[in-house]
Design a protein around this motif. Sequence first.
Motif, PDB file in Angstrom:
ATOM      1  N   SER A  54     -19.741   5.742-142.360  1.00  0.00           N
ATOM      2  CA  SER A  54     -20.835   4.989-142.676  1.00  0.00           C
ATOM      3  C   SER A  54     -19.733   4.889-144.268  1.00  0.00           C
ATOM      4  CB  SER A  54     -22.290   5.228-142.962  1.00  0.00           C
ATOM      5  OG  SER A  54     -22.176   6.538-143.680  1.00  0.00           O
ATOM      6  N   SER A  55     -19.109   5.305-144.431  1.00  0.00           N
ATOM      7  CA  SER A  55     -18.578   4.718-145.762  1.00  0.00           C
ATOM      8  C   SER A  55     -18.378   3.900-146.317  1.00  0.00           C
ATOM      9  CB  SER A  55     -17.239   5.493-146.049  1.00  0.00           C
ATOM     10  OG  SER A  55     -16.311   4.935-145.372  1.00  0.00           O
ATOM     11  N   GLU A  56     -17.296   2.636-145.039  1.00  0.00           N
ATOM     12  CA  GLU A  56     -17.514   1.151-145.121  1.00  0.00           C
ATOM     13  C   GLU A  56     -16.158   1.202-146.648  1.00  0.00           C
ATOM     14  OE1 GLU A  56     -21.028  -0.414-143.267  1.00  0.00           O
ATOM     15  OE2 GLU A  56     -21.285   0.340-144.656  1.00  0.00           O
ATOM     16  N   TRP A  57     -15.681   2.061-146.540  1.00  0.00           N
ATOM     17  CA  TRP A  57     -14.645   2.253-148.291  1.00  0.00           C
ATOM     18  C   TRP A  57     -15.130   2.318-149.315  1.00  0.00           C
ATOM     19  CZ3 TRP A  57      -9.360   1.858-146.228  1.00  0.00           C
ATOM     20  CH2 TRP A  57      -9.292   1.377-145.013  1.00  0.00           C
ATOM     21  N   ILE A  58     -17.061   2.651-149.186  1.00  0.00           N
ATOM     22  CA  ILE A  58     -17.644   2.858-150.411  1.00  0.00           C
ATOM     23  C   ILE A  58     -17.506   3.810-151.383  1.00  0.00           C
ATOM     24  CG2 ILE A  58     -19.750   4.584-150.202  1.00  0.00           C
ATOM     25  CD1 ILE A  58     -21.557   1.836-150.903  1.00  0.00           C
ATOM     26  N   GLY A  59     -16.531   4.986-150.611  1.00  0.00           N
ATOM     27  CA  GLY A  59     -16.116   6.047-151.782  1.00  0.00           C
ATOM     28  C   GLY A  59     -15.322   6.033-153.449  1.00  0.00           C
ATOM     29  N   GLY A  60     -14.620   4.609-153.360  1.00  0.00           N
ATOM     30  CA  GLY A  60     -13.892   4.396-155.221  1.00  0.00           C
ATOM     31  C   GLY A  60     -13.140   3.352-154.440  1.00  0.00           C
ATOM     32  N   PHE A 110     -10.079   1.402-153.600  1.00  0.00           N
ATOM     33  CA  PHE A 110      -8.004   1.989-153.071  1.00  0.00           C
ATOM     34  C   PHE A 110      -7.305   0.826-153.463  1.00  0.00           C
ATOM     35  CE2 PHE A 110     -12.085   5.086-151.307  1.00  0.00           C
ATOM     36  CZ  PHE A 110     -11.634   6.474-151.838  1.00  0.00           C
ATOM     37  N   GLY A 111      -6.299   1.064-153.460  1.00  0.00           N
ATOM     38  CA  GLY A 111      -5.255  -0.265-153.194  1.00  0.00           C
ATOM     39  C   GLY A 111      -5.382  -0.525-151.938  1.00  0.00           C
ATOM     40  N   THR A 112      -4.799   0.322-151.318  1.00  0.00           N
ATOM     41  CA  THR A 112      -4.772   0.174-149.586  1.00  0.00           C
ATOM     42  C   THR A 112      -5.295   1.294-148.560  1.00  0.00           C
ATOM     43  OG1 THR A 112      -1.942   1.380-149.472  1.00  0.00           O
ATOM     44  CG2 THR A 112      -2.455  -0.877-150.489  1.00  0.00           C
ATOM     45  N   PRO A 113      -5.143   0.478-147.603  1.00  0.00           N
ATOM     46  CA  PRO A 113      -5.800   1.762-145.958  1.00  0.00           C
ATOM     47  C   PRO A 113      -5.255   2.430-146.505  1.00  0.00           C
ATOM     48  CG  PRO A 113      -5.571  -0.623-145.852  1.00  0.00           C
ATOM     49  CD  PRO A 113      -5.418  -0.864-146.956  1.00  0.00           C
ATOM     50  N   LYS A 114      -3.481   2.502-146.753  1.00  0.00           N
ATOM     51  CA  LYS A 114      -2.989   3.963-146.409  1.00  0.00           C
ATOM     52  C   LYS A 114      -3.407   5.044-147.998  1.00  0.00           C
ATOM     53  CE  LYS A 114      -0.493   3.724-143.118  1.00  0.00           C
ATOM     54  NZ  LYS A 114      -0.592   4.751-141.866  1.00  0.00           N
ATOM     55  N   TYR A 173      -5.918   5.146-149.388  1.00  0.00           N
ATOM     56  CA  TYR A 173      -7.756   5.786-148.698  1.00  0.00           C
ATOM     57  C   TYR A 173      -7.358   6.584-148.002  1.00  0.00           C
ATOM     58  CZ  TYR A 173     -12.014   5.717-145.821  1.00  0.00           C
ATOM     59  OH  TYR A 173     -12.965   5.965-145.413  1.00  0.00           O
ATOM     60  N   ALA A 174      -6.464   6.470-146.978  1.00  0.00           N
ATOM     61  CA  ALA A 174      -6.185   7.898-146.226  1.00  0.00           C
ATOM     62  C   ALA A 174      -5.431   8.790-146.599  1.00  0.00           C
ATOM     63  CB  ALA A 174      -5.860   7.255-144.589  1.00  0.00           C
ATOM     64  N   SER A 175      -4.514   8.973-147.818  1.00  0.00           N
ATOM     65  CA  SER A 175      -3.495  10.110-148.021  1.00  0.00           C
ATOM     66  C   SER A 175      -4.540  10.362-149.386  1.00  0.00           C
ATOM     67  CB  SER A 175      -2.699   8.899-149.444  1.00  0.00           C
ATOM     68  OG  SER A 175      -2.024  10.173-150.215  1.00  0.00           O
ATOM     69  N   GLN A 176      -5.421   9.948-149.709  1.00  0.00           N
ATOM     70  CA  GLN A 176      -6.793  10.358-150.838  1.00  0.00           C
ATOM     71  C   GLN A 176      -8.014  10.951-150.206  1.00  0.00           C
ATOM     72  OE1 GLN A 176      -8.102   8.590-154.599  1.00  0.00           O
ATOM     73  NE2 GLN A 176      -6.472   7.099-154.312  1.00  0.00           N
ATOM     74  N   VAL A 177      -8.580  10.722-149.317  1.00  0.00           N
ATOM     75  CA  VAL A 177      -9.684  11.625-148.808  1.00  0.00           C
ATOM     76  C   VAL A 177      -8.744  12.778-147.163  1.00  0.00           C
ATOM     77  CG1 VAL A 177     -10.864  10.835-146.748  1.00  0.00           C
ATOM     78  CG2 VAL A 177     -10.791   9.211-148.247  1.00  0.00           C
ATOM     79  N   MET A 178      -7.541  12.282-147.036  1.00  0.00           N
ATOM     80  CA  MET A 178      -6.872  13.681-147.588  1.00  0.00           C
ATOM     81  C   MET A 178      -6.887  14.769-148.298  1.00  0.00           C
ATOM     82  SD  MET A 178      -5.992  15.549-144.333  1.00  0.00           S
ATOM     83  CE  MET A 178      -6.315  14.333-142.608  1.00  0.00           C
ATOM     84  N   ASP A 179      -6.278  14.164-149.291  1.00  0.00           N
ATOM     85  CA  ASP A 179      -6.357  15.230-149.890  1.00  0.00           C
ATOM     86  C   ASP A 179      -7.335  15.738-150.450  1.00  0.00           C
ATOM     87  OD1 ASP A 179      -4.072  16.767-151.960  1.00  0.00           O
ATOM     88  OD2 ASP A 179      -5.094  15.428-153.524  1.00  0.00           O
ATOM     89  N   ALA A 180      -8.281  15.073-150.396  1.00  0.00           N
ATOM     90  CA  ALA A 180      -9.465  15.675-150.964  1.00  0.00           C
ATOM     91  C   ALA A 180     -10.391  16.747-150.030  1.00  0.00           C
ATOM     92  CB  ALA A 180     -10.992  14.815-151.716  1.00  0.00           C
ATOM     93  N   LEU A 181      -9.891  16.546-148.763  1.00  0.00           N
ATOM     94  CA  LEU A 181     -10.495  17.771-147.808  1.00  0.00           C
ATOM     95  C   LEU A 181      -9.917  18.489-147.695  1.00  0.00           C
ATOM     96  CD1 LEU A 181     -11.514  18.425-145.170  1.00  0.00           C
ATOM     97  CD2 LEU A 181      -9.851  17.313-143.721  1.00  0.00           C
ATOM     98  N   LYS A 182      -8.771  18.582-148.480  1.00  0.00           N
ATOM     99  CA  LYS A 182      -7.975  20.603-148.430  1.00  0.00           C
ATOM    100  C   LYS A 182      -8.416  20.974-149.242  1.00  0.00           C
ATOM    101  CE  LYS A 182      -3.550  18.238-146.468  1.00  0.00           C
ATOM    102  NZ  LYS A 182      -2.070  18.149-146.488  1.00  0.00           N
ATOM    103  N   LEU A 183      -8.938  19.957-151.088  1.00  0.00           N
ATOM    104  CA  LEU A 183      -9.382  20.824-152.021  1.00  0.00           C
ATOM    105  C   LEU A 183     -10.913  21.131-151.545  1.00  0.00           C
ATOM    106  CD1 LEU A 183      -8.698  17.435-154.864  1.00  0.00           C
ATOM    107  CD2 LEU A 183      -8.070  20.284-154.527  1.00  0.00           C
ATOM    108  N   LEU A 184     -11.308  20.568-150.913  1.00  0.00           N
ATOM    109  CA  LEU A 184     -13.166  20.768-150.920  1.00  0.00           C
ATOM    110  C   LEU A 184     -12.789  22.225-149.487  1.00  0.00           C
ATOM    111  CD1 LEU A 184     -14.270  17.694-149.440  1.00  0.00           C
ATOM    112  CD2 LEU A 184     -15.230  18.905-151.026  1.00  0.00           C
ATOM    113  N   MET A 185     -11.858  22.066-148.564  1.00  0.00           N
ATOM    114  CA  MET A 185     -11.606  23.535-147.062  1.00  0.00           C
ATOM    115  C   MET A 185     -10.842  24.424-149.124  1.00  0.00           C
ATOM    116  SD  MET A 185     -10.070  21.605-144.775  1.00  0.00           S
ATOM    117  CE  MET A 185      -8.801  23.374-144.024  1.00  0.00           C
TER     118      MET A 185
END
Length: 448
Positions: A138-144, A146-150, A152-164
């Motif tokens: 339900s994000s609908e890009w609401i997280g912040g 992001f310049g491009t969809p890619k 968005y994907a790159s930053q969220v993936m990096d964030a997942l690794k940090l969360l883990m």
Amino acid sequence: MEIKTLDKLPEKIIIPLRQHRGAVCEPLVKKGDRVLIGQKIGDSEEYYSSAVHSSVCGEVIAIEEAAHPDGNKSMSVIIQPEDSNETVVFSPSKDLTPEKLAELIKESGIVEHYGMPTHTVLKPTGKNIDTVLINATSSEWIGGTFGTPKEYASQVMDALKLLMKAAGAKKGAIVLRTDDNDSIDAFEGIEVDNKKLRVAPLVGGRKIGYYFNEQESDIVVLSQERIYGKKILNFFTYNVTGRKVRIGCDPTDVGVAVCGVKSAKALYDAVHEGKPFYDTVVSLEGVSNHMEYILVKIGTPFKDIIEACGFTGDIGKIIANGVRTGVAQYTDQVPVTKGTTRISLQKPEEIIRDQPVACIHCARCVDVCPVSLVPSRLNVMADQGRFDECRQMHIGNCIECGRCAVVCPSRIHILQLIRYAKNAIEKAYADAAPKESSNLKLGCCGGE
């Protein structure tokens, strides 16, 4: 999707010291102090708490109770902003240990949209987390922004690794919505440990474990239908992992941490830019025939956001966080908090004022319930104060999606009654003896 920025400074910024569950922050400033953007203005030594920061540069004009989006009042730091972009020094962090990363999350004021401080979700006392999920359905890009969809994907993936890393978890997943083609395209083929991942739909009885094995990766990207509701965590966890969470427990009790895109983006910014959580993207509906998305400073009154988007008509109702499950506001001076995701406006003629009538036993509410409850029966028992029976019929499993109330031809306020019963049960059973009737504890049926 275009995200606008609210550039005009409001007359005042109202920053609640309670923007999370747990201990309320104590103010670190006093009336007359000048604060900078990103300066910590509230904190608590308690573990279950999260720091609060100034979103503007200006003078503290008061520390007093003010309106809060949850419908109550909360002690808040009120700042008169000045036209300045002066900030505290932002220092990026590198190669943090899991303990230092969790501490950074707390110090940066990062919380989940459902209210829990993110560091307590990742490192709950006395529990071990082995899997981290980012719910992007339900994000609908609401997280912040992001310049491009890619990006968005790159930053969220990096964030997942940090969360883990902060949680000490070995496995993780990002869960998208099946009809969110932009997000699916962005994540399709993303590389993790030199492996290209594909977005795998959750179908049939397959759960996350199947896709870990299939893609030979400890990180996967999945998709499923969007789940509405304020209490979806347990249902979401079971739907993705197959782990059942008992009533009264949460996903951390089965080793799962559920985070959102908003907190993931905030963590990415805190690590790579040294920026604390002091601004957010909210969606605004009801101004035009399409949704508006706007980046605002936390503490900005709803009134300023509504005016900035060009709404000039009469307002019948302002609702925070969705028409179905949100909270109607009694003032337009209520501020945006870390948990604010949407502001909904209704004109006077759009407000439904139908009076409820007797249930016709059509069972439409039963048909649409995603967790197989009988809302019509729960509604009657809640209305009569029969909370013990509500509990026996598993009212705690309700995810508060509001579908039952939407389809009800009798216009019964089913969701409100279910919430009322759940709140009553929560209060009654905190200290009640196992065989004692909860109803007598709550003032119902003649009790005190």
